[in-house]
Design an enzyme around this catalytic site. Sequence first.
Site, short mmCIF file in Angstrom:
data_model
loop_
_atom_site.label_atom_id
_atom_site.label_comp_id
_atom_site.label_asym_id
_atom_site.label_seq_id
_atom_site.Cartn_x
_atom_site.Cartn_y
_atom_site.Cartn_z
N GLU A 39 -15.58 10.41 -6.04
CA GLU A 39 -14.91 9.12 -5.23
C GLU A 39 -15.80 8.38 -4.35
O GLU A 39 -15.42 7.66 -3.61
CB GLU A 39 -13.80 9.61 -4.35
CG GLU A 39 -12.58 10.38 -5.37
CD GLU A 39 -11.18 10.50 -4.46
OE1 GLU A 39 -11.24 10.53 -3.24
OE2 GLU A 39 -10.38 11.21 -5.06
N GLU A 80 -17.50 9.50 -1.79
CA GLU A 80 -17.45 10.03 -0.40
C GLU A 80 -18.61 10.53 0.05
O GLU A 80 -19.30 11.38 -0.70
CB GLU A 80 -16.07 10.88 -0.42
CG GLU A 80 -14.86 10.16 -0.65
CD GLU A 80 -13.60 11.08 -0.44
OE1 GLU A 80 -12.51 10.68 -0.04
OE2 GLU A 80 -13.69 12.39 -0.58
N GLU A 135 -6.60 17.26 2.31
CA GLU A 135 -7.81 16.39 3.06
C GLU A 135 -8.67 17.14 4.11
O GLU A 135 -9.69 16.91 4.19
CB GLU A 135 -7.13 15.23 3.56
CG GLU A 135 -6.52 14.27 2.54
CD GLU A 135 -7.49 13.42 1.66
OE1 GLU A 135 -8.86 13.60 2.05
OE2 GLU A 135 -7.17 12.95 0.77
N ARG A 152 0.94 -1.16 -0.10
CA ARG A 152 0.00 0.12 0.00
C ARG A 152 0.84 1.39 -0.02
O ARG A 152 2.04 1.33 0.64
CB ARG A 152 -0.95 -0.06 1.32
CG ARG A 152 -2.18 -1.08 1.24
CD ARG A 152 -3.29 -0.28 1.78
NE ARG A 152 -3.76 0.66 1.28
CZ ARG A 152 -4.96 1.32 1.87
NH1 ARG A 152 -5.39 0.79 3.19
NH2 ARG A 152 -5.27 2.57 1.38
#
Length: 396
Positions: free
Chosen positions: A346, A348, A296, A240
Amino acid sequence: MFRIGVLGSAFDPPTKGHVDVIEQAATRFDLILLVPSARHAFGKRSQPFAHRVAMLQALCETLNPPCALEVSTIEATLAANSNSPVYTFDLLTALEAQLGPAYSNLELGFIRGPDNADPKVWQNFYRAAEIEQHWPIFTAKQRIRFRSSDARVLLQGPARVDRDALCTILPDRVVDYILANDLYAPSALNRVPHYNQQDVQVLEHERCYDGFFKMDRYQLQHRRFAGGWTHTLSREIFLRTKAVAMLPVDLQRQQIVLVEQFRIGAYAAGFSPWMLEIVAGILEDGESPEELVRREAMEEAGLEVGALLPVCQYLPSPGGSSEELEIFCGLVDASTAQGIHGLEAEGEDIRVHVVSIDQALDLLQDGELNNAATIIALQWLQLNLPRLLKEHNPCD
């Protein structure tokens, strides 16, 4: 011609020796980039990357060279996309690609410290001959002999840290940062022998799956504590990209900001898939950890972030995953956090919660906060809140 010099090092910590190299090179360049290594080529352990960046920024505040001086976090981005060290050749190649469009008359150069100029050392550099062919090299003279290892010996010794002795090796601002954050404290555990990546022999390495996520299989041996080597081990690893998280804290209001969203991993594990978390995301190409959490914070909670304070770096599940997670504490105005956020593209759907620090600690105690990054960040806040209130004095 716009000349940029690149000085790369672990900067663990940055010393007056580094300052001397900068001062020698400053008249040759229009801009010097200080580039801390994200991962040591020989697996040696360093202070967390964010702390070394902060120490370099403290160092820059003390200097007034005849050229511009910047700290670059490009190695963190390069390292996040690879399990290998970032070598000098790779770094210069990446910087040339990144900076070339911005400077049509760019001349990128490599600043080489006196230790690395030793032919016995330089010949071991990855693609050393190609570095010499592609980029001009400025080699600093050995005028003073202060090394980072000298400071680490003082800091990790059994006696109480002598600030005056440290200040003979390190710039004052760097010493202040180290002492304020209790860096380089000696380990309470005597780990002898102490192993690193050189004590692993990889016999075979293959890619098992190469989709959105990736999985590799290793056939390897490693040293045993009692001596000798293990038999051949087969280990599969889930790969990852590095993630970065941030705990948004409003010191003036004594509040923190949490976000709530659906997580498929929690669903598959039998937990409620709507989890309370701190702000987090995955590093994108060309993005530093600090840039990521600021982005973010705006996308997930509508927050602008002031000072960023490093908390820690850790491996969430090293028995089966290469994922690395870095955590910051970000100082914010929690009164601006509200509503539902997230990127529609996305999928979200993120709800914002503003709670008092005491409420957050109650949620932690009651087990309602059950993901590692949030737990670690809140426990760090509980330990460091008195210091934060003193140093960042929200009443000023």
